[in-house]
Design a protein around this motif. Structure first.
Motif, PDB file in Angstrom:
ATOM      1  N   ILE A  58      37.878  95.674  51.513  1.00  0.00           N
ATOM      2  CA  ILE A  58      36.524  95.748  50.955  1.00  0.00           C
ATOM      3  C   ILE A  58      36.639  95.166  49.551  1.00  0.00           C
ATOM      4  N   PRO A  59      35.533  94.787  48.894  1.00  0.00           N
ATOM      5  CA  PRO A  59      35.637  94.068  47.624  1.00  0.00           C
ATOM      6  C   PRO A  59      36.557  94.757  46.612  1.00  0.00           C
ATOM      7  N   ARG A  60      37.450  93.944  46.033  1.00  0.00           N
ATOM      8  CA  ARG A  60      38.443  94.500  45.109  1.00  0.00           C
ATOM      9  C   ARG A  60      37.808  95.084  43.856  1.00  0.00           C
ATOM     10  N   ASP A  61      36.610  94.616  43.508  1.00  0.00           N
ATOM     11  CA  ASP A  61      35.972  95.175  42.303  1.00  0.00           C
ATOM     12  C   ASP A  61      35.300  96.513  42.592  1.00  0.00           C
ATOM     13  N   GLY A  62      35.265  96.927  43.867  1.00  0.00           N
ATOM     14  CA  GLY A  62      34.686  98.228  44.204  1.00  0.00           C
ATOM     15  C   GLY A  62      33.175  98.272  44.092  1.00  0.00           C
ATOM     16  N   ARG A  63      32.562  97.094  44.022  1.00  0.00           N
ATOM     17  CA  ARG A  63      31.106  97.021  43.869  1.00  0.00           C
ATOM     18  C   ARG A  63      30.483  96.358  45.092  1.00  0.00           C
ATOM     19  N   GLY A  64      29.147  96.457  45.138  1.00  0.00           N
ATOM     20  CA  GLY A  64      28.404  95.732  46.159  1.00  0.00           C
ATOM     21  C   GLY A  64      28.693  96.201  47.569  1.00  0.00           C
ATOM     22  N   LEU A  65      29.136  97.445  47.684  1.00  0.00           N
ATOM     23  CA  LEU A  65      29.363  97.973  49.025  1.00  0.00           C
ATOM     24  C   LEU A  65      28.017  98.317  49.636  1.00  0.00           C
ATOM     25  N   ASN A  66      27.849  97.982  50.866  1.00  0.00           N
ATOM     26  CA  ASN A  66      26.625  98.364  51.562  1.00  0.00           C
ATOM     27  C   ASN A  66      26.983  98.616  53.019  1.00  0.00           C
ATOM     28  N   VAL A  67      25.975  98.940  53.780  1.00  0.00           N
ATOM     29  CA  VAL A  67      26.251  99.290  55.175  1.00  0.00           C
ATOM     30  C   VAL A  67      26.949  98.129  55.885  1.00  0.00           C
ATOM     31  N   SER A  68      26.525  96.874  55.567  1.00  0.00           N
ATOM     32  CA  SER A  68      27.154  95.729  56.251  1.00  0.00           C
ATOM     33  C   SER A  68      28.629  95.598  55.896  1.00  0.00           C
ATOM     34  N   VAL A  69      28.917  95.747  54.604  1.00  0.00           N
ATOM     35  CA  VAL A  69      30.307  95.593  54.161  1.00  0.00           C
ATOM     36  C   VAL A  69      31.185  96.659  54.807  1.00  0.00           C
ATOM     37  N   ILE A  70      30.707  97.902  54.784  1.00  0.00           N
ATOM     38  CA  ILE A  70      31.493  98.993  55.343  1.00  0.00           C
ATOM     39  C   ILE A  70      31.546  98.877  56.869  1.00  0.00           C
ATOM     40  N   LEU A  71      30.463  98.353  57.444  1.00  0.00           N
ATOM     41  CA  LEU A  71      30.411  98.178  58.891  1.00  0.00           C
ATOM     42  C   LEU A  71      31.526  97.265  59.382  1.00  0.00           C
ATOM     43  N   ASP A  72      31.924  96.303  58.545  1.00  0.00           N
ATOM     44  CA  ASP A  72      33.051  95.438  58.909  1.00  0.00           C
ATOM     45  C   ASP A  72      34.286  96.272  59.222  1.00  0.00           C
ATOM     46  N   GLY A  73      34.405  97.408  58.591  1.00  0.00           N
ATOM     47  CA  GLY A  73      35.513  98.300  58.887  1.00  0.00           C
ATOM     48  C   GLY A  73      35.118  99.365  59.894  1.00  0.00           C
ATOM     49  N   LEU A  90      20.173  99.759  48.365  1.00  0.00           N
ATOM     50  CA  LEU A  90      20.862  98.855  49.281  1.00  0.00           C
ATOM     51  C   LEU A  90      22.369  98.786  49.090  1.00  0.00           C
ATOM     52  N   SER A  91      22.857  99.251  47.968  1.00  0.00           N
ATOM     53  CA  SER A  91      24.295  99.119  47.789  1.00  0.00           C
ATOM     54  C   SER A  91      24.845 100.274  46.962  1.00  0.00           C
ATOM     55  N   PHE A  92      26.145 100.472  47.088  1.00  0.00           N
ATOM     56  CA  PHE A  92      26.805 101.496  46.292  1.00  0.00           C
ATOM     57  C   PHE A  92      28.165 100.967  45.848  1.00  0.00           C
ATOM     58  N   THR A  93      28.740 101.660  44.886  1.00  0.00           N
ATOM     59  CA  THR A  93      30.073 101.294  44.403  1.00  0.00           C
ATOM     60  C   THR A  93      31.020 102.441  44.713  1.00  0.00           C
ATOM     61  N   LEU A  94      32.312 102.167  44.547  1.00  0.00           N
ATOM     62  CA  LEU A  94      33.283 103.237  44.780  1.00  0.00           C
ATOM     63  C   LEU A  94      33.104 104.359  43.770  1.00  0.00           C
ATOM     64  N   ASP A  95      32.517 104.028  42.610  1.00  0.00           N
ATOM     65  CA  ASP A  95      32.262 105.057  41.599  1.00  0.00           C
ATOM     66  C   ASP A  95      31.107 105.968  42.016  1.00  0.00           C
TER      67      ASP A  95
END
Ligand code: HEM
Ligand SMILES: *[C@@H]1O[C@H](CO)[C@@H](O)[C@H](O)[C@H]1NC(C)=O
Ligand SMILES: *[C@@H]1O[C@H](CO)[C@@H](O)[C@H](O)[C@H]1NC(C)=O
Ligand SMILES: *[C@@H]1O[C@H](CO)[C@@H](O)[C@H](O)[C@H]1NC(C)=O
Ligand SMILES: *[C@@H]1O[C@H](CO)[C@@H](O)[C@H](O)[C@H]1NC(C)=O
Ligand SMILES: *[C@@H]1O[C@H](CO)[C@@H](O)[C@H](O)[C@H]1NC(C)=O
Ligand SMILES: *[C@@H]1O[C@H](CO)[C@@H](O)[C@H](O)[C@H]1NC(C)=O
Ligand SMILES: [Mg+2]
Length: 257
Positions: A58-73, A90-95
């Motif tokens: 998932i993105p190394r910066d821990g940002r821009g996570l959304n259902v699509s990004v997590i869905l890849d996993g 629409l999006s969340f970060t690891l923080d």
């Protein structure tokens, strides 16, 4: 707030956790080297997601996570729960996922309770309970995992007047224990080499160089369920005072039901 039955709450959480790891991530270490997070990269209270970010799944910066990004996993439902923890719909970060009362809870295995300090970053003192468990063996298992949960809860009961310890937190904690045993070890037996588990927590790294391989057995509700049950029984848990609560967003109050 509509009444949420225990069963539906549990089912949601079970599905969320199963969805988190069902859906395979192909481990190609060359394509996904471990790189420590830089000063502008966000990390959170979950060693699993932090590890995925450190390897670039998932993105190394821990940002821009959304259902699509997590869905890849294959992490759909847990991603939806996390969307509740951010103001950006629409999006969340690891923080963002550190929001206390959403998924984040007290008596964690490697983080301090919210009311007592830093509930986000790894803490070796807290982790020592797990690290030193099962002293007679070189593996952790469902017995030791239950005993660790019991000890971590006793520590929070002694120190944290703000402790929240309902069956919601207990279930999430038991699922997280089943997770580290499954992901770092054998999802059918719940036996995991100690050094793999310690590297996962301390370095947030997949211990590929040490010989770890992704389980051949898919980790899903069928494998997690029995482990969660055994760990729960071994932890000798009793509910604390307080009722069920959830926090729907960072600006929302705690809702009890
Ligand atoms: C590869 C999949 C995952 C693994 C192996 C994993 C594993 C874990 C473990 C072992 C913990 C307990 C840490 C502790 O008690 O110190 C934890 C905590 C947590 N996880 Fe994950 N997780 C995964 C995916 C996710 C996903 C998809 C989400 C949400 C989007 C999530 C959210 C959280 C949160 C908020 C915590 C903090 C709970 C707390 O300890 O207070 N995790 N995870
Ligand atoms: C999720 O983020 C990715 C990468 O930034 C983007 O391509 C995608 O459109 C986003 N999906 C949603 C549903 O916002
Ligand atoms: C702890 O509980 C007290 C009393 O309910 C409350 O005033 C305080 O804000 C809580 N602290 C935290 C960090 O939640
Ligand atoms: C780690 O946790 C211990 C025990 O709660 C605490 O005394 C210590 O200050 C924490 N360390 C850091 C770096 O937060
Ligand atoms: C876990 O390991 C300990 C130490 O070897 C052992 O006594 C215990 O029976 C094991 N638990 C399980 C479920 O295998
Ligand atoms: C879990 O995976 C196994 C093996 O692929 C499969 O037989 C089983 O039906 C799956 N269970 C669930 C609940 O998806
Ligand atoms: C389990 O909990 C009960 C009730 O709190 C307590 O009496 C008992 O000593 C506990 N057992 C262990 C092994 O901690
Ligand atoms: Mg916590």
């Amino acid at each position: 707030m509509p009444f949420i039955s225990l069963l539906s709450l549990f089912t949601t959480v079970v599905l969320a956790y199963a969805a988190k790891v069902d859906g395979s991530i192909n481990i190609n270490p060359d394509a996904h080297p471990w790189i420590a997070p830089g000063p502008n990269d966000l990390r959170g209270p979950c060693p699993g997601l932090n590890t995925l970010a450190n390897h670039g799944f998932i993105p190394r910066d821990g940002r821009g996570l959304n259902v699509s990004v997590i869905l890849d996993g294959g992490f759909t439902l847990a991603a939806k729960v996390s969307l509740l923890a951010t103001n950006d719909p629409l999006s969340f970060t690891l923080d963002d996922i550190k929001l206390h009362g959403n998924i984040e809870h007290d008596a964690s295995l490697s983080r301090v309770d919210f009311a007592l300090g830093d509930n986000v970053h790894f803490n070796e003192t807290i982790f020592s309970t797990l690290a030193n468990s099962n002293p007679e063996a070189d593996v952790y298992n469902t017995t030791s995992a239950g005993h660790v949960q019991q000890a971590r809860l006793a520590d929070s009961e002694a120190k944290n007047p703000n402790l929240t310890n309902t069956d919601k937190e207990f279930f999430i904690r038991s699922a997280e224990s089943a997770f580290y045993l499954s992901v770092m070890g054998n999802p059918l037996t719940g036996v995991a080499p100690k050094n793999f588990v310690q590297i996962f927590f301390r370095e947030e790294r997949l211990p590929i160089a040490e010989g770890w391989q992704r389980s051949e057995t898919p980790i899903n509700a069928s494998t997690l369920g029995p482990l969660i049950g055994t760990i729960s029984r071994q932890s000798n848990w009793t509910a604390g005072e307080g009722c069920h609560w959830v926090r729907l967003g960072p600006n929302d109050p705690i809702v009890r039901f």
